[in-house]
Design an enzyme around this catalytic site. Structure first.
Site, short mmCIF file in Angstrom:
data_model
loop_
_atom_site.label_atom_id
_atom_site.label_comp_id
_atom_site.label_asym_id
_atom_site.label_seq_id
_atom_site.Cartn_x
_atom_site.Cartn_y
_atom_site.Cartn_z
N LYS A 372 -2.07 -34.05 -3.49
CA LYS A 372 -2.62 -32.76 -3.10
C LYS A 372 -3.46 -32.09 -4.19
O LYS A 372 -4.00 -31.01 -3.97
CB LYS A 372 -1.49 -31.81 -2.70
CG LYS A 372 -0.50 -31.50 -3.81
CD LYS A 372 0.57 -30.53 -3.30
CE LYS A 372 1.52 -30.10 -4.39
NZ LYS A 372 2.42 -31.15 -4.83
N LYS A 414 -6.62 -26.42 2.78
CA LYS A 414 -7.82 -27.14 2.35
C LYS A 414 -8.30 -28.12 3.41
O LYS A 414 -9.38 -28.72 3.27
CB LYS A 414 -7.56 -27.85 1.03
CG LYS A 414 -7.34 -26.86 -0.12
CD LYS A 414 -6.91 -27.55 -1.40
CE LYS A 414 -6.73 -26.51 -2.50
NZ LYS A 414 -5.69 -25.50 -2.19
N LEU A 454 2.86 -21.22 -5.11
CA LEU A 454 3.09 -20.85 -6.50
C LEU A 454 4.31 -21.58 -7.03
O LEU A 454 5.35 -21.63 -6.39
CB LEU A 454 3.32 -19.34 -6.60
CG LEU A 454 2.06 -18.47 -6.49
CD1 LEU A 454 2.46 -17.02 -6.30
CD2 LEU A 454 1.17 -18.63 -7.69
N GLY A 455 4.16 -22.14 -8.23
CA GLY A 455 5.27 -22.84 -8.85
C GLY A 455 5.33 -24.32 -8.55
O GLY A 455 6.15 -25.03 -9.10
N GLU A 554 -14.05 -28.27 -5.29
CA GLU A 554 -13.40 -26.96 -5.20
C GLU A 554 -14.35 -25.95 -4.57
O GLU A 554 -15.56 -26.00 -4.77
CB GLU A 554 -13.00 -26.50 -6.60
CG GLU A 554 -12.05 -25.34 -6.62
CD GLU A 554 -11.51 -25.07 -8.02
OE1 GLU A 554 -10.33 -24.73 -8.15
OE2 GLU A 554 -12.29 -25.20 -8.98
#
Length: 650
Positions: A372, A414, A454-455, A554
């Site tokens: 990913k 994405k 997050l994380g 990106e």
């Protein structure tokens, strides 16, 4: 000189310290009896008779025996608590009664007021000396401690203050309450400030850091709280949640950096646990990519819903070992009774997957195995496609063959109008499952799409935190880049919720809330760690934010929906997307051509096939596969134009 004396006393052995306490109590109690008689007779030169001297001596000895029985001499004076007052009080009451009884037995003059006066003097002397010594020792130690302000004036905050007072690192200086009515009150000997006066508290108390100890169930506007804390000039940290304290996995004084959900500035999304529990209880469940950040959290959540069997499918030996050991510990401690099975294997091996599913009678598969990381997949196109597309296909076919009831794919935002191979491969994986859902009805396929977690591995938060600790700079790709964020537990819980709602071929989209500007997140972390951003206007700042430019594949903005007409579901934070799909025959032909191109390592052909499929893939640059660009691929020859490598398709 005084510190040397205190240090010498503190280094004495425990028996020696106890002996000193006994001798001092003997002297103090004797003094209390003499003072009581002298005050009663109003004769400060009073001397006891032989009988009175004997009664006084026996009373003191009996009192010390009572103190021994009450455990007063086992207490460490520097850590003595208010509970010791009760023991001293009980001992003194017993001593006063003993003085009355002994006076009667020895037929000596003990006026009725003397035991009362003696009891008051004895309590003040014995308790006062102990708490006085405690104050002197603590004040000496406090000088080397960092002063902290505790945000939260509830039980959690008071428990933290008590723990810190006993420790050697931090010294509580005051509390901050969420209620303005508590302003200027006192808790113990510490002042309480309202949240609106926190800056004044930091300034007046000379605070070195702020600790968050807000009650878990307290209604708090997190975004507003973070805005206030961000403006402080000191680091802001937090303590474990109440669930961690109850589970015994953390202590109240385990100080750590702000939790990721605190940085988000919003309350976490809660799932409907009843629906999730019903879909998992006593079921046989398999998680692919079980050692990854999302897969491992899925396993933790699933485990607590007590399935009969949980199979951890992972190709990384170390990751599998780590998560299996953790889950085994949880399973044993909480007595869940789940049958855990760590299985090594790759999702690309269809027969291996089918054998595992048949062996354990798998009913539900959560497919979290994927590459990913956008730049890495851009540099490794073939492996990204093999793992994300063919790994999903082979695992899904294995599930159909093994009679699995439900198959849930963990997808990504994405996959919506992708500009990178990772996103295109995940969108194609969605198309594969949609096609399989049309081809058969025995296995229910569904997909769950959400944004950045997050994380997780590759997350910006731990990266920014490390960069700030190293003195900067903090690297952000673009000043306007934004992302949707969700914590790992949130995402995993909602994946389980959405997976239980699938009927066949749906793409579920998690409501990620408001998007977060990455540059603002970086600045917030700098400020909450007690530092200032270094800019042209503030050249004396601590940490500089540097913009490095967008990486291959990106884009500035991520989306969760391809269309603009999502359909609601039973959960307010889960939507169902209306996405275009392909008939299975067309999907199969595409997979055959993609397989052929992958086997010849023809990255150009792979990218072309991804673009021709209804994935919405629109690459924003050249192919940057490392092997392809360095001329080691086994496909067609290459030519160089304007310094860039271009492959010639046969």
């Amino acid at each position: 000189m005084r510190n040397k004396v205190i240090n010498r006393i503190l280094r004495l052995s425990r028996p020696t310290k106890r002996a000193i306490s006994v001798v001092s109590d003997f002297v103090l109690l004797s003094l209390a009896i003499w003072a009581a008689f002298a005050l009663r007779f109003e004769n400060y030169g009073w001397m006891p008779s032989d009988k009175q001297l004997w009664v006084s001596f026996v009373t003191v000895v009996v009192t010390i025996g009572a103190f021994v029985k009450l455990g007063l001499y086992r207490a460490v004076i520097r850590y003595i608590s208010e509970h010791a007052l009760l023991a001293i009080f009980m001992g003194v009451v017993f001593s006063s009664v003993a003085l009355i009884v002994l006076g009667f037995l020895f037929q000596t003059l003990v006026p009725r007021s003397v035991p009362v006066i003696y009891g008051a003097f004895a309590f003040m002397l014995v308790a006062g000396t102990r708490f006085g010594v405690r104050t002197i020792v603590r004040r000496r130690n406090d000088r080397s401690k960092d002063g902290v302000l505790i945000v939260g004036a509830g039980p959690k905050g008071m428990q933290l203050a008590s723990a810190l007072a006993q420790g050697v690192e931090y010294r509580p200086l005051g509390f901050v309450s969420m209620l303005n009515a508590n302003h200027k009150s006192m808790i113990g000997n510490l002042p309480v400030y309202a949240i609106d006066h926190i800056e004044k508290a930091v300034r007046d108390l000379d605070v070195s850091r702020v600790l968050l100890a807000v009650e878990d169930d307290e209604p708090v506007n997190r975004k507003e709280l973070m805005r206030i804390l961000e403006g402080l000039s000191v680091p802001v940290q937090t303590v474990p949640s109440m669930s961690e304290l109850v589970a015994g996995v953390a202590r109240i004084n385990d100080i750590r950096d702000l939790e990721i959900e605190d940085l988000l500035g919003r309350d976490p999304v809660r799932p409907d646990t009843a629906i999730v529990a019903d879909s998992l209880y006593q079921k046989s469940v398999m998680v692919t990519g079980a050692g990854g950040s999302i897969g491992s959290e899925l396993c933790r959540q699933i485990l607590r819903h007590k399935p009969s069997t949980l199979v951890l499918f992972e190709q990384s030996e170390f990751s599998l070992y780590s998560i299996e050991r953790e889950l085994h510990s949880i399973n044993e401690v909480e007595g869940l009774g789940v049958s855990l099975h760590p299985v090594l294997g790759s999702v690309a091996h269809r027969r291996r997957g089918e054998a595992v599913m048949r062996a354990f009678g798998i009913q539900t598969v959560y497919h979290a195995a994927a590459y990913k990381h956008v730049p890495l997949v851009e540099h490794n196109v073939i492996e990204g496609v093999q793992n994300n597309v063919f790994g999903t296909w082979h695992t899904a076919e294995a599930a159909i063959a093994a009679g699995v009831e439900r198959f849930v794919l963990i997808s990504t935002d994405k996959a919506v109008r992708p500009t990178n191979v990772m996103g295109a491969s995940k969108r194609l994986a969605e198309l594969v499952l949609q096609g399989l859902a049309q081809r058969q009805s025995k296995t229910v396929f569904s997909m769950v799409r959400f944004g950045n977690v997050l994380g997780s591995s590759g997350s910006v938060v731990p990266l920014f935190r490390d960069q700030i600790r190293d003195g900067g700079p903090v690297t952000v790709t673009h000043q306007d880049i934004i992302r949707y964020f969700m914590t790992i537990p949130e995402a995993s819980q909602l994946v389980l919720q959405a997976g239980s709602m699938g009927r066949g071929g749906e793409v579920f989209v998690l409501d990620m809330g408001e998007p977060v500007k990455i540059a603002d997140l970086a600045r917030k972390m700098i400020h909450l760690m007690g530092l200032e951003e270094k800019t042209d206007d503030n050249p004396a700042g601590d940490i500089e934010v540097v913009y490095t430019g967008l990486r291959p594949g990106e884009k500035l903005y991520e989306e969760l929906l391809i269309g603009d007409d999502p359909q609601g579901t039973a959960h307010p934070r889960i939507m169902m997307a209306r996405e275009v799909s392909m008939p299975w025959d067309e999907v199969a032909q595409l997979l055959e051509r993609l397989s052929s191109a992958s086997h010849t390592f023809d990255c150009g052909k792979v990218v072309e096939l991804l673009r021709s499929a209804p994935t919405g893939y629109a690459p924003n640059g050249e192919v940057v596969d490392l092997v392809w660009c360095n001329g080691e691929a086994l496909s067609a020859p290459a030519v160089a134009v304007d310094g860039k490598v271009h492959r010639l398709n046969p």
